[in-house]
Motif scaffolding. Structure first.
Motif, PDB file in Angstrom:
ATOM      1  N   PRO A   1       0.824  -1.215   0.000  1.00  0.00           N
ATOM      2  CA  PRO A   1       0.000   0.000   0.000  1.00  0.00           C
ATOM      3  C   PRO A   1       0.858   1.265   0.000  1.00  0.00           C
ATOM      4  O   PRO A   1       1.619   1.505   0.934  1.00  0.00           O
TER       5      PRO A   1
ATOM      6  N   VAL B   1       0.651   5.452  -0.490  1.00  0.00           N
ATOM      7  CA  VAL B   1      -0.246   6.616  -0.528  1.00  0.00           C
ATOM      8  C   VAL B   1       0.526   7.834  -1.033  1.00  0.00           C
ATOM      9  O   VAL B   1       1.629   8.124  -0.554  1.00  0.00           O
TER      10      VAL B   1
ATOM     11  N   GLU C   1      -7.608   4.508  -6.305  1.00  0.00           N
ATOM     12  CA  GLU C   1      -6.639   3.418  -6.175  1.00  0.00           C
ATOM     13  C   GLU C   1      -6.349   2.786  -7.527  1.00  0.00           C
ATOM     14  O   GLU C   1      -7.224   2.680  -8.384  1.00  0.00           O
ATOM     15  N   GLN C   2      -5.101   2.355  -7.685  1.00  0.00           N
ATOM     16  CA  GLN C   2      -4.679   1.649  -8.897  1.00  0.00           C
ATOM     17  C   GLN C   2      -3.503   0.757  -8.553  1.00  0.00           C
ATOM     18  O   GLN C   2      -2.578   1.183  -7.869  1.00  0.00           O
ATOM     19  N   THR C   3      -3.560  -0.490  -9.005  1.00  0.00           N
ATOM     20  CA  THR C   3      -2.446  -1.407  -8.768  1.00  0.00           C
ATOM     21  C   THR C   3      -1.510  -1.404  -9.965  1.00  0.00           C
ATOM     22  O   THR C   3      -1.941  -1.191 -11.107  1.00  0.00           O
TER      23      THR C   3
ATOM     24  N   ARG D   1      -0.066  -1.063  -4.562  1.00  0.00           N
ATOM     25  CA  ARG D   1      -1.404  -0.473  -4.566  1.00  0.00           C
ATOM     26  C   ARG D   1      -1.271   1.024  -4.290  1.00  0.00           C
ATOM     27  O   ARG D   1      -1.104   1.449  -3.149  1.00  0.00           O
TER      28      ARG D   1
ATOM     29  N   SER E   1      -2.458   4.906  -4.050  1.00  0.00           N
ATOM     30  CA  SER E   1      -3.660   5.665  -3.704  1.00  0.00           C
ATOM     31  C   SER E   1      -3.393   7.149  -3.868  1.00  0.00           C
ATOM     32  O   SER E   1      -2.488   7.693  -3.216  1.00  0.00           O
TER      33      SER E   1
ATOM     34  N   THR F   1      -4.757  10.782  -3.144  1.00  0.00           N
ATOM     35  CA  THR F   1      -5.637  11.280  -2.097  1.00  0.00           C
ATOM     36  C   THR F   1      -5.918  12.772  -2.256  1.00  0.00           C
ATOM     37  O   THR F   1      -5.237  13.478  -3.000  1.00  0.00           O
TER      38      THR F   1
ATOM     39  N   ALA G   1      -6.271   6.545   4.722  1.00  0.00           N
ATOM     40  CA  ALA G   1      -5.414   5.777   3.806  1.00  0.00           C
ATOM     41  C   ALA G   1      -3.962   5.825   4.267  1.00  0.00           C
ATOM     42  O   ALA G   1      -3.243   4.813   4.212  1.00  0.00           O
TER      43      ALA G   1
END
Length: 478
Positions: free
Chosen positions: A224, A226, A262-264, A273, A275, A277, A298
């Motif tokens: 993850p 951000v 979100e986008q992988t 992943r 994000s 924001t 997040a």
């Protein structure tokens, strides 16, 4: 060997929509039921076929031909499920697949439940429980690291680690069992100091395995990341540049991002992943404040935070403001923070990132933040300058070498819980030794530790296991 149910099951083994479809049939009547709807091109019956053979022919509904197919024959126990099996390879039409399933069920098969073929493989001793779980991991893998992780588990190295720990604990139990058998002679087979040392080593290994769950979960779920910063710093543009597609809308109007996008994306064989924001600032707008609250949430779950800042009108980066914003974010102690100096293409003279990085670290230290500051990078999200370097930096920030060395890495929360329960039982046993606990009570605590370890692979400890351990290692009465 535990036996599976005595009925025969059938289900598609491939997703619909492809050029080909495979329908799997398994059970004691698999070949007989398949033979009722299959007409081979050559002489002979499917029930007379040997394993690992292919048969060309047609599937018929009465006199009507449904499709030309190839049937693969597998004989128990040398099949995926350990039962007699047939696999029908037909054209990928969903209509054809439905028709063949209908004919098979009419001939005596039952529609398989989700995961039932793999469950039968487990029940018939073709794989242990952790290997069965790995099958789902292999199917779900979307990158090199998660695929390697699942394959390591599927091939049995994962189970071997826990089997070794189980056997070492079983030896301790057998020593204590011997003491009980010879209690009248007042013989102590299990030296207490040696027991403590052995349990300590096993406990350390269990702790190490439990610690690997963080890496395993990150690889399994994706890292993850951000992207945070003030409005109009270039967060959405950076997201698009990192994933190499226009995923987020970009505008010169500040505060347009109101939700987490979100986008992988796979970098260096690892799934990230990302994000994007909402920009962080003071605002009276209710929707914008809701977006900022989601941004903070997040950040609290992020492994990596890319904090992006843009130069002001004078071409200076406001490091004090950036550190102030970070201070207000719910960063966890193990969060890695990168400072990204964006819009470098608009500056005639680029600032010294070493000096800015030092000021940033000083600001974080002054604010009393306990985060891992991983460095400062100059980028231009708009032109792509520095983006490749950022991608390489992100890839190196996640150490997956243990996975590719074939080390045991825990990915399941069920396995993690079993490890922690096993360690608790060992801790009780070690405390019991210090307190002078009797051999039978010590053995019970170690049995509890074995039980939780064995549950990972779906194994059980039986009296025969203890006897085998005793008589394979000791020679009594000679």
């Amino acid at each position: 060997m535990r036996s599976a149910r005595n009925d025969t099951i059938a289900a598609p083994a491939t997703a619909s929509g492809g050029a080909l479809s495979v329908i799997r049939v398994s059970g004691p009547q698999a070949l007989e039921i398949t033979g009722k709807i299959f007409s081979p091109a050559s002489a002979g019956k499917l029930t007379d076929s040997t394993g690992y053979t292919l048969h060309y022919g047609t599937i018929k509904d009465g006199l009507d031909i449904v499709d030309d197919v190839i049937v693969s024959v597998y004989r128990a126990p040398r099949s995926y499920t350990g039962e007699d099996m047939a696999e029908i390879s037909c054209h990928g039409s969903s209509y054809i697949t439905r028709q063949i399933i209908r004919l098979l069920t009419a001939a005596g098969a039952r529609a398989a439940a989700a995961g039932e073929f793999t469950m039968r493989a487990y029940l018939n001793g073709k794989m242990d429980l952790s290997q069965a779980e790995a099958v789902a991991g292999i199917i779900a893998s979307e990158d090199k690291a998660s695929h390697r992780l699942a394959m390591n588990q599927m091939k049995g190295g994962y189970s071997g680690e826990f089997r070794d720990l189980r056997e070492r604990l079983l030896e301790l139990v057998s020593l204590l069992e011997l003491e009980l058998d010879f209690s009248e002679e007042d013989v102590e087979f299990a030296d207490r100091s040696r027991l403590t040392g052995l349990m300590g080593k096993i406990s350390v290994r269990i702790t190490s395995l439990a610690a690997s769950y963080e890496l395993g979960n990150i690889i399994k779920e994706g890292v993850p990341v951000v992207i945070a910063g003030e409005p109009n710093a270039g967060k959405s543009t950076l997201l698009n540049a990192l994933v190499r597609e226009d995923r987020a809308m970009v505008s010169d109007i500040a505060g347009t991002t109101r939700d987490v996008i979100e986008q992988t994306h796979i970098i260096g064989g690892v799934r990230f992943r990302f994000s994007d924001t909402a920009g962080l600032r003071e605002s009276a707008d209710v929707l914008e404040n809701m977006g900022m609250e989601r941004a903070r949430e997040a950040v609290s779950k992020a492994k990596i935070v890319l904090y992006i800042v843009s130069p002001g009108p004078e071409g200076e980066y406001d490091i004090a403001a950036a550190s102030g914003q970070l201070r207000e974010l719910p960063l966890s102690a193990d969060t890695t923070v990168f400072l990204l100096l964006n819009k470098a293409d608009t500056l005639a003279a680029l600032p010294d990132t070493g000096q800015i990085g030092a000021r940033f670290v000083k600001s974080l230290a002054y604010d009393g933040m306990n985060v891992d500051f991983a460095g400062t990078l100059k980028i231009s999200a708009k032109t792509g300058e520095g983006i490749d370097s950022l991608r390489e930096t992100l890839s190196s920030a996640v150490d997956t070498s243990a996975v590719f060395r074939g080390e045991t890495v825990v990915t399941s929360s069920r396995h993690l819980e079993a490890l922690m329960l096993s360690k608790d039982a060992l801790d009780r046993a070690q405390n019991g030794i210090e307190a002078g606990l009797s051999a039978d009570l010590l053995a019970e605590e170690i049995r509890d530790a074995i039980y939780h370890l064995a549950s990972i692979a779906g194994q059980e400890i039986t009296p025969s296991d203890v006897l085998q351990s005793i008589f394979s290692r000791f020679c009594i009465g000679k």
